[in-house]
Design a protein around this motif. Structure first.
Motif, short mmCIF file in Angstrom:
data_model
loop_
_atom_site.label_atom_id
_atom_site.label_comp_id
_atom_site.label_asym_id
_atom_site.label_seq_id
_atom_site.Cartn_x
_atom_site.Cartn_y
_atom_site.Cartn_z
N ASN A 363 21.31 -19.83 -16.23
CA ASN A 363 21.66 -20.91 -17.34
C ASN A 363 22.95 -21.06 -17.68
O ASN A 363 23.62 -21.98 -18.01
CB ASN A 363 20.74 -20.65 -18.56
CG ASN A 363 19.24 -21.25 -18.55
OD1 ASN A 363 19.10 -22.00 -17.59
ND2 ASN A 363 18.60 -20.96 -19.44
N ASP A 391 28.75 -17.74 -22.84
CA ASP A 391 29.47 -18.52 -21.96
C ASP A 391 30.29 -19.48 -22.77
O ASP A 391 30.06 -19.67 -23.92
CB ASP A 391 28.46 -19.40 -20.87
CG ASP A 391 27.51 -20.18 -21.84
OD1 ASP A 391 27.95 -20.93 -22.58
OD2 ASP A 391 26.24 -19.99 -21.90
N LEU A 426 13.62 -20.17 -20.43
CA LEU A 426 13.76 -19.74 -21.62
C LEU A 426 12.49 -18.98 -22.25
O LEU A 426 12.33 -18.10 -22.80
CB LEU A 426 14.51 -20.17 -22.64
CG LEU A 426 16.09 -20.35 -22.36
CD1 LEU A 426 16.81 -21.19 -23.61
CD2 LEU A 426 16.66 -18.85 -22.30
P1 ADP Z 1 15.92 -25.14 -17.93
O1 ADP Z 1 15.00 -24.46 -16.72
O2 ADP Z 1 15.82 -26.37 -18.26
O3 ADP Z 1 17.28 -24.45 -17.69
P2 ADP Z 1 15.47 -23.12 -19.94
O4 ADP Z 1 14.11 -22.89 -20.67
O5 ADP Z 1 16.13 -21.95 -19.30
O6 ADP Z 1 14.84 -24.54 -19.05
O7 ADP Z 1 16.30 -23.73 -20.98
C1 ADP Z 1 15.95 -24.57 -22.21
C2 ADP Z 1 17.09 -25.52 -22.45
O8 ADP Z 1 18.08 -24.95 -23.05
C3 ADP Z 1 17.91 -25.94 -21.26
O9 ADP Z 1 17.33 -27.42 -20.74
C4 ADP Z 1 19.20 -26.41 -21.65
O10 ADP Z 1 19.25 -27.76 -22.31
C5 ADP Z 1 19.40 -25.29 -23.21
N1 ADP Z 1 20.30 -24.14 -22.42
C6 ADP Z 1 19.66 -23.06 -22.03
N2 ADP Z 1 20.65 -22.16 -21.69
C7 ADP Z 1 21.80 -22.71 -21.79
C8 ADP Z 1 23.19 -22.53 -21.83
N3 ADP Z 1 23.57 -21.40 -21.61
N4 ADP Z 1 24.26 -23.46 -22.47
C9 ADP Z 1 23.73 -24.71 -22.86
N5 ADP Z 1 22.18 -25.03 -23.01
C10 ADP Z 1 21.49 -23.96 -22.70
#
Ligand code: ADP
Length: 464
Positions: A363, A391, A426
């Motif tokens: 991510n 990050d 997540l």
């Molecule tokens: P995905 O498979 O869409 O990444 P996640 O559950 O991992 O699903 O993440 C959910 C949402 O959280 C993502 O769609 C993204 O918009 C946001 N997100 C996750 N990690 C980050 C990050 N490190 N920086 C910015 N946005 C993030």
């Protein structure tokens, strides 16, 4: 029908009858062991006084004297030397008496029939109208010793009282029966409501209206029941949302695959377009495969209550491994990765925890623009081992943070669609951390970057 109502009434009635029986037996025992000798003494004294008064005054008509005395509330029985018998006052129900007792009184001794009256559990000797149940006293009548037997006429002395007591007892029983009938319905009514509520829940209606103001056990049960209904309702809503999200996530790649496979059938298609369409079909099917894998992982995690394969592992080593596994992706985007890791032993499931680091680091790479930076740190504190993935990426809006760990939650839907993501990563991370009894926190600022912190119990904390 053996309803609770009938059960409570039957039990209460049973208790009342049993208590009455016990009380009767106990009173009898009390009479026989304590009251009987006292009563005997009292009646003996009365008999002696009567005889003394009679003998002192030398009444002309002894029968008249004894009749007057009997009228005061006594039953008398006179037997002379010749065996002639005379009764004064109400007659005895049973006027049999052993000859030896009569003889002993005639020879000048006192007969203690009340004290010696035999012990019987269900017989109140006090009321037994028998010649045997009397006090015998020698009496001089016309210069000859006769035997006078005396007992209080309980029917006369306690007649009204007995009636009064019987009515009192009867009414007390009747009223308690009526009150039990009414009060039981009050006790049973809320339980009936709860039973109806369970039926509603079983039929899928989770909106319960129960009286939750009572402060007793039933009130608490109603509160917990209402909470349970709300929770079930939420779970049902989540389940429906989940199904619709899954269908939606499956539907869009399928539509895309159908569209491009039809397009491939066209004959006048350049090699370049054909290649591009095939690429899209491949990407969409990979997306479907990733989705089904993630769904399987989630369903497995949901069925677990705690981690079953706990082993000792070093998080620092795991993090380094994930960084090297993703090297191609961060190098491709020219992202710098800084690591500040010291060996930290924890107890956990290595496969599941590696997935946590993998999701967080991918991510971070995905949502950081080229040339950015990612800092990965571990630190040991009082709460346990903290693992931080920070990050310098696009960041997340404050309003989106609370829902970030929900299934299928995506911040920027348009971007995510092209990035080939599901919004499940997540939620998987959160579930794994929960199963390890850990916590996960996120801090983010739009345009500046995000920091995800996972706190896990260190190995030594398990043995505390
Ligand atoms: P995905 O498979 O869409 O990444 P996640 O559950 O991992 O699903 O993440 C959910 C949402 O959280 C993502 O769609 C993204 O918009 C946001 N997100 C996750 N990690 C980050 C990050 N490190 N920086 C910015 N946005 C993030």
């Amino acid at each position: 029908m053996r309803t609770l109502y009938v059960r409570i009434i039957a039990t209460t009635m049973g208790i009342m009858i049993a208590s009455a029986l016990f009380a009767f037996v106990a009173t009898n025992v009390y009479y026989h062991y304590y009251l009987k000798p006292v009563n005997d003494q009292k009646v003996t004294q009365i008999a002696k006084d009567t005889v003394a008064t009679f003998e002192e005054n030398e009444y002309e008509d002894p029968f008249k004297y004894l009749t007057v005395f009997a009228d005061l509330g006594y039953q008398l029985y006179l037997i002379d030397q010749q065996g002639n018998r005379a009764m004064f006052g109400d007659p005895f129900r049973n006027d049999e008496l052993a000859e030896e007792h009569i003889e002993s009184v005639l020879s000048g001794e006192t007969y203690h029939g009340i004290a010696d009256y035999p012990w019987k559990v269900f017989v109140t000797g006090f009321f037994d109208n028998e010649l045997q149940n009397t006090i015998g006293e020698p009496i001089q009548v016309d210069g000859e010793t006769s035997a006078l037997f005396v007992r209080p006429n309980t029917t006369q002395q306690f007649g009204e009282m007995r009636f009064f007591l019987a009515v009192l007892l009867g009414l007390a029983l009747l009223f308690s029966f009526l009150f039990v009938l009414v009060s039981t319905s009050f006790i049973v009514r809320p339980i009936k409501r709860l039973t109806e509520a369970t039926k509603k829940i079983a039929a899928g209606n989770y909106h319960l209206k129960l009286n939750v103001n009572r402060k007793d056990e039933i009130g608490r049960l109603a509160v917990d029941f209402t909470k349970m209904g709300d929770r079930l309702n939420q779970t049902e809503e989540k389940r429906q949302a989940f199904v619709s999200n899954v269908s939606h996530e499956i539907q869009s790649p399928l539509t895309s695959i159908q569209g491009f496979s039809q397009a491939l059938r066209e004959e006048e298609l350049s090699e370049e377009d054909r290649d591009r369409y095939l690429g899209i079909i491949e990407k969409e099917s990979r997306r479907l495969s990733a989705l089904s894998k993630q769904l399987l992982t989630l369903s497995f995690l949901d069925s677990e209550l705690r981690v079953s394969d706990m082993v000792e592992l070093d998080v620092a080593a795991q993090l380094k491994e994930v960084v090297s596994m993703t090297e191609y992706h961060w190098r491709e985007k020219d992202i710098t990765i800084e690591m500040d890791l010291s060996p930290n032993l924890i107890l956990g499931d290595p496969g599941l925890l590696q997935q946590v680091w993998m999701n967080l680091i991918t991510n971070a790479i995905r949502y950081t623009d080229p040339g950015g930076m990612i800092v990965i740190q571990t630190a040991k504190g009082k709460e346990g081992v903290t693992i931080s993935v920070k990050d310098s990426g696009i960041g997340i809006n404050q309003e989106d943070l609370p829902q970030l760990f929900e299934r299928f939650y995506k911040v920027d839907k348009a971007r995510v669609r092209t990035e080939n993501n599901t919004g499940l990563g997540l939620s998987i991370v959160k579930r794994i951390v929960d199963l390890h009894s850990g916590t996960i926190m996120v801090d983010s600022e739009l345009g500046k970057g995000s920091e995800f912190q996972v706190i896990l119990r260190s190995k030594d904390m398990f043995y505390l």
